[in-house]
Design a protein around this motif. Structure first.
Motif, short mmCIF file in Angstrom:
data_model
loop_
_atom_site.label_atom_id
_atom_site.label_comp_id
_atom_site.label_asym_id
_atom_site.label_seq_id
_atom_site.Cartn_x
_atom_site.Cartn_y
_atom_site.Cartn_z
N THR A 4 0.83 -1.20 0.00
CA THR A 4 0.00 0.00 0.00
C THR A 4 0.87 1.25 0.00
N ILE A 5 1.88 1.26 0.87
CA ILE A 5 2.74 2.45 0.98
C ILE A 5 3.57 2.63 -0.28
N ALA A 6 4.11 1.53 -0.84
CA ALA A 6 4.96 1.63 -2.03
C ALA A 6 4.22 2.24 -3.20
N ALA A 7 2.93 1.95 -3.33
CA ALA A 7 2.15 2.44 -4.47
C ALA A 7 1.46 3.77 -4.19
N GLU A 8 1.55 4.27 -2.97
CA GLU A 8 0.79 5.47 -2.57
C GLU A 8 1.57 6.75 -2.90
N PRO A 9 1.09 7.53 -3.86
CA PRO A 9 1.82 8.76 -4.25
C PRO A 9 1.93 9.77 -3.13
N THR A 10 1.00 9.76 -2.17
CA THR A 10 1.03 10.76 -1.12
C THR A 10 1.99 10.41 0.02
N ALA A 11 2.48 9.17 0.03
CA ALA A 11 3.45 8.78 1.06
C ALA A 11 4.77 9.48 0.78
N THR A 12 5.55 9.69 1.81
CA THR A 12 6.85 10.36 1.62
C THR A 12 7.80 9.41 0.88
N GLU A 13 8.77 10.01 0.23
CA GLU A 13 9.73 9.19 -0.53
C GLU A 13 10.48 8.21 0.37
N PRO A 14 11.02 8.61 1.55
CA PRO A 14 11.69 7.63 2.42
C PRO A 14 10.77 6.48 2.83
N GLU A 15 9.47 6.80 3.10
CA GLU A 15 8.52 5.74 3.46
C GLU A 15 8.34 4.76 2.31
N ARG A 16 8.24 5.28 1.10
CA ARG A 16 8.03 4.40 -0.05
C ARG A 16 9.28 3.55 -0.32
N LEU A 17 10.44 4.13 -0.17
CA LEU A 17 11.68 3.37 -0.39
C LEU A 17 11.83 2.24 0.63
N ARG A 18 11.46 2.52 1.89
CA ARG A 18 11.51 1.46 2.91
C ARG A 18 10.51 0.36 2.58
N ALA A 19 9.35 0.74 2.11
CA ALA A 19 8.33 -0.23 1.74
C ALA A 19 8.80 -1.10 0.57
N ILE A 20 9.42 -0.47 -0.42
CA ILE A 20 9.94 -1.24 -1.56
C ILE A 20 11.02 -2.21 -1.11
N GLU A 21 11.84 -1.80 -0.17
CA GLU A 21 12.88 -2.69 0.36
C GLU A 21 12.24 -3.90 1.04
N ILE A 22 11.17 -3.69 1.77
CA ILE A 22 10.46 -4.82 2.39
C ILE A 22 9.91 -5.75 1.32
N LEU A 23 9.40 -5.20 0.24
CA LEU A 23 8.83 -6.02 -0.82
C LEU A 23 9.89 -6.82 -1.58
N SER A 24 11.15 -6.48 -1.38
CA SER A 24 12.21 -7.21 -2.06
C SER A 24 12.27 -8.67 -1.61
N VAL A 25 11.70 -8.99 -0.45
CA VAL A 25 11.71 -10.37 0.02
C VAL A 25 10.31 -10.98 -0.02
N ALA A 26 9.35 -10.25 -0.54
CA ALA A 26 8.00 -10.81 -0.69
C ALA A 26 7.95 -11.64 -1.97
N SER A 27 6.91 -12.43 -2.11
CA SER A 27 6.72 -13.18 -3.35
C SER A 27 6.32 -12.22 -4.47
N PHE A 28 6.53 -12.64 -5.71
CA PHE A 28 6.18 -11.78 -6.84
C PHE A 28 4.69 -11.48 -6.84
N ALA A 29 3.91 -12.44 -6.46
CA ALA A 29 2.47 -12.23 -6.44
C ALA A 29 2.09 -11.15 -5.43
N GLN A 30 2.80 -11.13 -4.29
CA GLN A 30 2.50 -10.14 -3.26
C GLN A 30 2.98 -8.75 -3.64
N SER A 31 4.04 -8.65 -4.42
CA SER A 31 4.66 -7.35 -4.66
C SER A 31 4.41 -6.78 -6.05
#
Length: 885
Positions: A724-751
């Protein structure tokens, strides 16, 4: 002005060539300037390679400039000694010299030219006047040590033992003891073989194996011991039993120990290296690999600036020029300078004598074989490590340097008289033959000087200093040898400890124990501990005394020795208390030791368990102490350290990087309770992206994955929130980057959905690039299509990330070429490296497509560039246009 104008044009040519093609086209400008090419390297030896004449021994000292307060004495010279590369002394002060007369290309001479000579000073004036060949017919001998009544000598592939039983100064007994060194190599490197035999405080002889050596090593006197692969490690052996083993190595020529038994060495372009911990601890935990124990510790860098006073040798000038121009292969060192920095560092030795005063004890001395100099470093504590600094009063010059280009400082030795001795191989050329271009080499005489050699003694320039007379420790009684462990000269202490170990006299035990209790000398107390260990006579009382010693190095040594003793309540309590020790090396050794002890005894509520957890909690920021904790056997890490952080989430978040390592170890080692506790911990609110990544890495090593291990789907909510945070344009850039880093270990279907959304139009450049990098890790066609489809929406950094992903996998290259052919992606957007990789693709069909699609971007050849810029060389200067405003 015309010269200035031409130089400016040439510089432009150089820049244009480098920019236009990522090939060594920088050669063009230089070759044009100097009239050189790969087919035009002929030399006139009379003008290009003039030779310097040698200086005779009687005039040798006058060529040296030595630090104020010191002077050199010529202790020995030709014809008594030739090509000395190492020396040692027996217990009665006789000097044995390793003479590598067959350096560098005469190894196969018959008989072999290498030999060992024994030198004696018969009149006691400090100048050796008698030389006897002790042993000969040795191929490339490189090191030696006297022990247990005989001389051990390295002559790859063997270590020999020589004995003179009839006392005539010549060895009539010749025994091959170890063999196999270097047998795993295609060819032997003359500058990287066995060397630097040193007696250690662990009652072993330590041998530097030389960088990169291999071979199956076996002891011919111990057929009960299996042959073992050397594998680029250093070697040790016991001269009484001939047991042998290996330890961390990798340096080149020159290794020694300081007063505390710590190991130092050097390599050609790294003059000061230190082993921070004993490598035996590094293999305990298969799921954690600490960084190398061997570290470069010079404050001014391994290839530090040095100040030679001799002229540069003409052949070095020519070779450097040729290397810069690309005429010959080889590293362009020092920014193209011929000298002024370490390129031939050798012989690093810790001074442990008593002739110069305390300020020089534990200083290191290193030669530069190509620079005619002796370089000194003072050693300082640096947490658990050390750092070497040039002395404040030696800036701009060296401790000693010679104007004579034949001087070849290759090694040093601490001597019975308390001084440092210098081995000067004294040769016209000492360069490795592999690094000499044939056109230069054929004009040089690599054997010139193999009938010469010098050994110097560094002495105080003080009329009150008197050289210690000859020694005779071989005749000393046991009581005298124990007392000698307090001697201010390191050679005396080492020799006494060796003799005590060799004699194995039980009457020494109470005397040594008393020394540990009562000696005012910390180095004597440490030596006594080592000898007691060698005599298998260490007891709880003595070690307890040493654990409470006022000197941190004695405490550190006692901790390591305590591993051989049975656990006891009073013993455990004393060790546990050292977790609060102010000295970093003490705490590091304690962490190593406790890891072993807890693995044997099992984790419980004992003081050792609490101490180990305390070390982790208080020292996780220290790179070496934390490494000592993490290198413990995994069952100890999992049952002692990990639970301590689980119970304290605040501390865990503060130590996030350290805890990530704990998570990876726990995941990789498949603890008895499975992954439930681990998943619960990582799934907590506000979890760190690094923890999730560590979890993914650990589970991967265990042969599973997060989706498989997370049976209860406790991490699903974490990934959902991150999506949700990674795709949310209103989230701050640092928040989105942290979220994308978390998704790096998620399954492809989840991310998938969130990451593709993050690469869409008008997204922040950093967010786009981060999402592309994560997407690229999924080997599915959907990702390739998304990169091509979204290309027009990508910012420059995101495009670079996408191109890296598209060119890194063969299955993505067809889609990339199709996009280039259709104009979706412009050929000019690829880097020269990417163009080169595609046009040289291993698949001929793809390579042909790439050459067609990228024809406008293929770099010009050096010949094409040379033709293009040829006119620049002959362009006439214009004074007016060349003036600056």
């Amino acid at each position: 002005m015309k010269l200035l104008r031409t130089a400016t044009v040439l510089a432009g040519v150089l820049r244009a060539a480098i920019f236009a093609a990522e090939t060594p086209v920088h050669q063009v400008g230089y070759q044009q300037a100097y009239g050189e090419s790969k087919t035009n390297v002929a030399l006139n030896p009379a003008t290009d390679l003039p030779r310097y004449a040698p200086v005779e021994p009687k005039d040798a000292v006058a060529t040296w400039k030595v630090k104020a307060g010191f002077k050199l004495q010529l202790a020995a010279a030709e014809p008594l000694v030739r090509d000395p590369i190492a020396i040692c002394f027996d217990e009665n002060g006789r000097m044995f010299v390793c003479e590598m007369i067959d350096y560098s290309e005469m190894r196969d001479a018959t008989p072999h030219l290498g030999r060992i000579s024994v030198l004696e000073d018969t009149d006691g004036d400090g100048v050796y006047d008698k030389s006897t060949v002790f042993a000969d017919d040795l191929p490339w001998p490189t090191g030696l040590i006297w022990a247990n009544g005989g001389l051990y000598v390295a002559a790859t592939p063997d270590i020999w033992r020589f004995e003179d039983r009839d006392g005539d100064g010549r060895a009539e007994v010749r025994t091959k003891v170890f063999t196999g060194f270097g047998t795993g190599l295609a060819r032997l490197n003359v500058q990287a073989m066995l060397n630097s035999f040193q007696w250690g405080q662990d009652n072993r002889i330590h041998v530097q194996s030389g960088s990169g050596n291999r071979g199956k090593i076996q002891c011919l006197l111990r057929p009960d011991l299996p042959a073992v692969e050397l594998a680029a490690r250093d070697f040790w052996f016991d001269p009484r039993t001939h047991d042998f083993g290996f330890e961390s190595g990798g340096a080149q020529y020159g290794m020694s120990f300081d007063n505390f038994g710590r190991k130092f060495a050097c390599s050609n372009s790294d003059h000061l290296q230190f082993w921070i911990f004993d490598d035996k601890y590094a293999a305990r935990n298969p799921f954690y690999h600490p960084q190398s124990a061997r570290q470069s510790i010079a404050a001014d860098g391994g290839a530090a600036e040095v100040f030679r006073i001799s002229p540069d040798e003409p052949w070095r000038i020519v070779r450097t020029r040729w290397r810069i121009s690309g005429v010959v292969k080889g590293p362009v060192e020092g920014g193209g300078r011929v000298s002024g920095y370490f390129t031939g560092a050798t012989g690093t030795t810790v001074f442990r004598g008593d002739a110069y005063g305390q300020d020089f004890v534990n200083n290191t001395f290193t030669g530069d074989a190509g620079g005619q100099l002796v370089h000194r470093k003072k050693i300082y504590e640096n947490g658990a490590s050390l750092i070497g600094r040039r002395p404040d009063d030696e800036h701009g010059f060296e401790f000693a340097a010679s104007t004579d280009t034949w001087v070849r400082v290759v090694n040093f030795a601490n001597a019975p008289d308390g001084t440092l001795h210098i081995c000067d191989m004294y040769r016209e050329v000492i360069e490795h033959p592999w690094s000499l271009p044939e056109e230069i080499k054929k004009h040089l005489d690599l054997n010139s000087g193999n009938s010469r050699g010098r050994i110097y003694r560094v002495v105080p320039d003080n009329p009150t200093w008197k050289r210690r007379p000859n020694v005779a420790l071989g005749h000393a009684a046991t009581e005298e040898l124990v007392a000698t462990l307090e001697h201010p000269n390191g050679w005396h202490r080492d020799t006494a400890s060796r003799l005590l170990y060799e004699r194995h006299d039980a009457t020494a035990v109470p005397l040594l124990a008393k020394l540990v209790r009562e000696s005012r000398s910390a180095v004597a107390r440490q030596h006594a501990l080592g000898v007691l260990s060698g005599l298998s006579a260490l007891d709880e009382t003595t070690v307890l005394t040493a654990l409470g010693d006022t000197d941190p190095r004695v405490r550190e040594r006692a901790i390591g020795l305590s591993e051989s003793l049975p656990s006891a309540a009073v013993f455990d309590s004393r060790l546990a208390a050292l977790a609060r020790d102010p000295d970093a090396r003490v705490r590091m050794q304690l962490a190593f030791t406790l890891g072993n002890m807890l693995a044997k005894a099992g984790a419980d509520t004992s003081p050792l368990t609490a101490a180990f957890a305390r070390l982790a909690a208080q020292d996780w920021k220290d790179e070496w102490i934390s490494a000592a904790v993490l290198s413990a056997p995994p069952e100890v890490v999992n049952t002692v350290v990990f639970p301590a952080f689980i119970k304290n989430p605040t501390a865990a978040r503060a130590a996030a990087t350290f805890v990530a390592k704990l998570i990876e170890i726990r995941g990789a080692s498949r603890s008895a309770d499975g992954f439930v506790t681990l998943i619960d911990f990582v799934a907590q609110p506000g979890t760190s992206a690094s923890w999730l990544r560590a979890l993914g890495e650990g589970l991967k090593r265990a042969g599973t994955s997060i989706p498989e291990a997370d049976a209860g789907r406790k991490l699903a909510a974490v990934f959902a929130t991150a999506s949700t945070i990674a795709a949310e344009p209103t989230a701050t850039e640092p928040e989105r980057l942290r979220a994308i880093e978390i998704l790096s270990v998620a399954s492809f279907a989840q991310s998938r959905e969130a990451l593709i959304a993050a690469t869409g139009p008008k997204q922040p450049e950093a967010v786009q690039a981060a999402a592309i990098v994560v997407l690229a890790g999924n080997a599915v066609p959907d990702v390739t299509a998304a990169f091509v489809r979204g290309w027009s929406n990508f910012a420059p950094i995101a495009k670079s990330a996408a191109l890296a992903a598209l060119t890194s996998r063969d299955d993505r290259v067809p889609a990339l070429l199709t996009a280039i052919e259709s104009g979706t992606i412009k050929a000019s957007e690829l880097s020269a490296t990417q163009v080169q990789a595609l046009t040289r693709h291993k698949n001929p069909t793809l390579a042909a497509r790439a050459r067609a699609a990228l024809s406008t971007e293929i770099p010009a050849t050096p010949e094409q560039l040379a033709a293009k810029f040829q006119s620049a060389v002959t362009t006439s200067g214009d004074v007016g246009r060349g003036l600056t405003q």
